[in-house]
Write an enzyme that holds these catalytic residues in place. Structure first.
Site, PDB file in Angstrom:
ATOM      1  N   HIS A 175       2.644   2.837  13.025  1.00 37.40           N
ATOM      2  CA  HIS A 175       1.542   3.771  13.317  1.00 37.40           C
ATOM      3  C   HIS A 175       1.881   4.694  14.498  1.00 37.40           C
ATOM      4  CE1 HIS A 175      -1.511   0.704  11.417  1.00 37.40           C
ATOM      5  NE2 HIS A 175      -0.412   0.861  10.723  1.00 37.40           N
TER       6      HIS A 175
ATOM      7  N   HIS B 236       0.836  -1.210   0.000  1.00 38.09           N
ATOM      8  CA  HIS B 236       0.000   0.000   0.000  1.00 38.09           C
ATOM      9  C   HIS B 236       0.865   1.253   0.000  1.00 38.09           C
ATOM     10  CE1 HIS B 236       0.332   0.819   4.408  1.00 38.09           C
ATOM     11  NE2 HIS B 236       0.252  -0.486   4.568  1.00 38.09           N
TER      12      HIS B 236
ATOM     13  N   GLU C 184      -4.871   2.213   2.592  1.00 38.10           N
ATOM     14  CA  GLU C 184      -5.004   0.982   3.383  1.00 38.10           C
ATOM     15  C   GLU C 184      -5.302   1.305   4.834  1.00 38.10           C
ATOM     16  OE1 GLU C 184      -3.644  -2.367   5.948  1.00 38.10           O
ATOM     17  OE2 GLU C 184      -2.771  -0.402   5.861  1.00 38.10           O
ATOM     18  N   GLU C 185      -4.704   2.374   5.326  1.00 37.48           N
ATOM     19  CA  GLU C 185      -4.723   2.634   6.766  1.00 37.48           C
ATOM     20  C   GLU C 185      -6.015   3.278   7.268  1.00 37.48           C
ATOM     21  OE1 GLU C 185      -2.446   1.363   8.453  1.00 37.48           O
ATOM     22  OE2 GLU C 185      -0.519   1.428   7.435  1.00 37.48           O
TER      23      GLU C 185
ATOM     24  N   ASP D 184      -0.009   4.406   1.025  1.00 35.84           N
ATOM     25  CA  ASP D 184      -0.222   5.423   2.061  1.00 35.84           C
ATOM     26  C   ASP D 184       0.499   5.066   3.351  1.00 35.84           C
ATOM     27  OD1 ASP D 184      -2.098   3.223   2.224  1.00 35.84           O
ATOM     28  OD2 ASP D 184      -3.090   4.297   3.837  1.00 35.84           O
TER      29      ASP D 184
ATOM     30  N   ASP E 229       6.156   0.958   7.065  1.00 32.48           N
ATOM     31  CA  ASP E 229       4.849   0.333   6.817  1.00 32.48           C
ATOM     32  C   ASP E 229       4.127   1.246   5.839  1.00 32.48           C
ATOM     33  OD1 ASP E 229       2.235  -0.542   6.825  1.00 32.48           O
ATOM     34  OD2 ASP E 229       1.818   0.080   8.868  1.00 32.48           O
TER      35      ASP E 229
ATOM     36  N   ASP F 111       3.212  -6.670   3.465  1.00 27.84           N
ATOM     37  CA  ASP F 111       2.828  -5.711   4.519  1.00 27.84           C
ATOM     38  C   ASP F 111       2.830  -6.352   5.908  1.00 27.84           C
ATOM     39  OD1 ASP F 111       1.964  -3.281   5.554  1.00 27.84           O
ATOM     40  OD2 ASP F 111      -0.154  -3.661   5.128  1.00 27.84           O
TER      41      ASP F 111
HETATM   42 ZN   LIG Z   1       0.651  -1.525   6.380  1.00 28.59          ZN
END
Ligand SMILES: [Zn+2]
Length: 485
Positions: free
Chosen positions: A457, A76, A145-146, A78, A115, A169
Site C-alpha cells: 500500500h 484479489h 478488496e482494498e 485490484d 499485493d 493474500d
Molecule cells: Zn491484498
C-alpha cells in the site's frame, strides 16, 4: 538482469509482468477482469464473471486426483494506487515499472501490486500448468478488496463448490493465517441546546497531541493512548473541580485509526484561571507518566482563547462527558485459542461536539461474531442512557481461529517436510476477505498464506524473490497432499 520475466518460476513471473502492464487500481478492474477471463477461455477452462464482477475459473483434477477435496484459490484483482509525490503516473493508464533490487522486486515510485498480483499469478500458473498434480480447483478472483471489499461482499452463496479455501493474500512466507476479525461501526448522535456563555469566565483550548495513533485493529494492543479518552477523562474532573463549561470538542478523523489528536474548548471562572492552568499541567504529568513507554511525544496542554458566545447546557454536558468517558475502548478480550491475539476490541475513533450536535463513531472488532455484537451493544447502551440516536452499521463477520483445522495440519506437515520447520500459525485483528467468505460459505476449511511482501500500500512496496519460489513450491507441494474427500 533487470527483467522480472527471467525470474523463477518463469511462468509465474511472466503472468505477474502481464498484470503490472494492465492498470488495475481498486474500482477500475475492468481491464484486468478481461485479461483473466481471456486467460480462462484460452485454456478452455470454465470461466464465470459473477454479478458484481468477481471471476471464477474452474479446472478439473489431474489424472488420479479426482477423489481429492476441492481447493479454492482466492486472490484479489485490484491494487492500491499510491505514488511518490514527485512521480508522474496515472494509475488508470500507465503500466507499473518494475525493477530488481538485489533480493527484491520493486516498482519505480509507485506501489508494485505484488499485493495481490503474485497470488493471482501463482493461481494462473497452476491453472495453466499441465505438470502440477492437483484435485479439482476453483480460482476466485475478487474485485475491490482494498476499498470496501464489495467483490467478496457481493459473492453469492452456492456458487463455489470447493471444500478448502486458500487465500493467497498474506505477506509473510513461512506463516499460516487461520483467523481474522470482523467489525461493526457504532455511531451515536445527539442534539443539545446551547446557551449563552456565563459572565466572568476565561476560555481555554485544551489539546491532547503528539500521539502515535495507528491501525485501530492491528495496533490496538500496543498500549498507545487514545486522544479522545485522554480528553474526556480530563473533562470529567475539570467539570467536577472547576465547574468548566464545554463549548466544543473534536478528536479523531478516521474510524479505523486510533485518534492522535483531540481538543476541547472550555470556559472556567476567571478567578480560578491560574489554578486551572496548573491543573492542566498536572494532567500533562499524569499522562506522560502513564504512557511513558508508548507515547514519548505526548503533550497535554492549553492555550487561552477568546470566550465563545455559546456553551452546551449543563445537563447534557454532564451526561455526554460521562458517556464518552465510560465508553469501552481498546482491548476488550484476548483470544483464548491463540496466545497474543486480540479477540475483541473497540476504537473510540471520533468525537465531535459543535453547534448543538454531539457525534461519536466507534469501530468494534472481534474474531468471534457474538462477542463483537455484545461489545457493540455495550457501546450502544452507554449512549442510549443519554438518549442519543445510536446506529450499528456495516457489520461483517470475523474468522474465528480453528487450530484444529485439517488443512492447517496438512500444510504444517508439508511445510515441515519441505523446509524442515513448522510454519508460524497466526491470526490478525483486522478484516480479511476470508471472514466475509466464511460468512457466506460457513463449511469451508480456510487458510491464508503468501510470499514475503514489505510496505504494501506504499510506493516502497517490494516482494522478496526467494520467498516467491518457496511460496509457490509450498503451494504445489500442498496440492499433492490435499486429503481425499
Ligand atoms: Zn491484498
Amino acid at each position: 538482469m533487470s527483467d522480472i520475466r527471467n525470474l523463477e518460476p518463469k511462468q509465474l513471473w511472466n503472468y505477474f509482468h502481464d498484470i503490472t502492464q494492465i492498470p488495475h487500481p481498486s474500482k477500475n478492474e475492468k481491464k484486468i477482469v478481461e485479461y483473466v477471463v481471456a486467460f480462462g477461455k484460452k485454456h478452455n477452462l470454465e470461466t464465470i464473471v459473477d454479478k458484481v464482477g468477481n471471476v471464477i475459473i474452474r479446472k478439473p483434477a489431474t489424472k488420479g486426483m479426482e477423489n481429492r477435496k476441492g481447493v479454492i484459490f482466492q486472490t484479489h484483482l485490484d491494487m492500491v494506487p499510491q505514488k511518490n509525490s514527485d512521480k508522474k503516473h496515472d494509475f488508470e493508464k500507465d503500466p507499473i515499472e518494475t525493477w530488481i533490487d538485489g533480493e527484491w522486486v520493486k516498482a519505480k515510485g509507485t506501489t508494485l501490486g505484488s499485493d495481490n498480483g503474485i497470488g493471482v499469478a501463482a493461481t494462473m500458473t497452476v491453472l495453466a500448468s499441465k505438470e502440477i498434480p492437483h484435485g479439482p480447483i476453483e480460482a476466485l478472483f475478487t474485485i475491490d478488496e482494498e476499498t470496501g471489499m464489495t467483490g467478496v461482499f457481493g459473492l453469492e452463496p452456492g456458487l463455489l463448490k470447493g471444500d478448502i479455501l486458500m487465500n493467497l493474500d498474506s505477506e509473510d512466507e513461512g506463516e499460516l493465517y487461520v483467523g481474522c476479525a470482523g467489525g461493526i461501526d457504532v455511531s451515536a448522535v445527539k442534539t443539545y441546546a446551547e446557551e449563552s456563555s456565563p459572565k466572568g469566565m476565561a476560555a481555554y483550548k485544551v489539546m491532547a497531541k503528539g500521539l502515535k495513533g495507528g491501525h485501530s485493529g492491528v495496533d490496538i494492543a500496543l498500549g498507545r493512548a487514545n486522544s479522545n479518552k485522554l480528553m474526556f477523562r480530563f473533562l470529567m474532573q475539570a467539570e467536577a473541580d472547576f465547574g468548566v463549561r464545554l463549548a466544543e470538542a473534536s478528536g479523531g478523523d478516521l474510524r479505523n485509526a486510533i485518534p492522535r489528536e483531540s481538543y476541547s474548548m472550555v470556559l472556567v471562572p476567571e478567578i480560578k484561571a491560574a489554578e486551572f492552568e496548573a491543573f492542566i499541567k498536572g494532567y500533562d504529568k499524569i499522562y506522560k507518566a502513564e504512557f511513558s513507554d508508548t507515547e514519548p511525544d505526548l503533550k497535554f496542554m492549553s492555550e487561552k482563547t477568546s470566550v465563545p458566545a455559546k456553551v452546551m447546557n449543563q445537563g447534557d454536558q454532564y451526561r455526554i462527558i460521562r458517556a464518552v468517558f465510560v465508553c469501552p475502548n481498546g482491548v476488550v478480550r484476548m483470544s483464548q485459542a491463540m496466545k497474543g491475539l486480540v479477540e475483541t476490541s473497540n476504537n473510540l475513533a471520533i468525537v465531535r461536539i459543535k453547534d448543538g450536535k454531539f457525534e461519536t463513531y466507534n469501530l468494534c472488532r472481534s474474531s468471534v461474531d457474538s462477542a463483537k455484537e455484545a461489545t457493540a451493544w455495550k457501546i450502544a447502551a452507554v449512549f442510549h442512557l443519554i438518549n442519543a440516536d445510536v446506529k450499528l452499521e456495516g457489520g461483517y463477520p470475523g474468522w474465528k481461529p480453528n487450530i484444529h483445522s485439517p488443512i492447517l495440519k496438512t500444510m504444517s506437515k508439508v511445510y515441515n517436510d519441505m523446509y524442515g520447520k513448522i510454519p508460524e500459525i497466526k491470526a490478525i485483528h483486522a478484516g480479511l476477505e476470508c471472514g466475509i467468505l466464511g460468512g457466506v460459505y460457513p463449511n469451508l476449511d480456510m487458510i491464508s498464506f503468501g510470499p514475503t511482501i514489505r510496505y504494501p500500500h506504499s510506493p516502497d512496496e517490494k516482494v522478496h524473490i526467494a520467498s516467491v519460489v518457496k511460496f509457490f513450491d509450498f503451494l504445489c507441494g500442498t496440492l499433492k497432499q490435499v486429503p481425499v474427500k
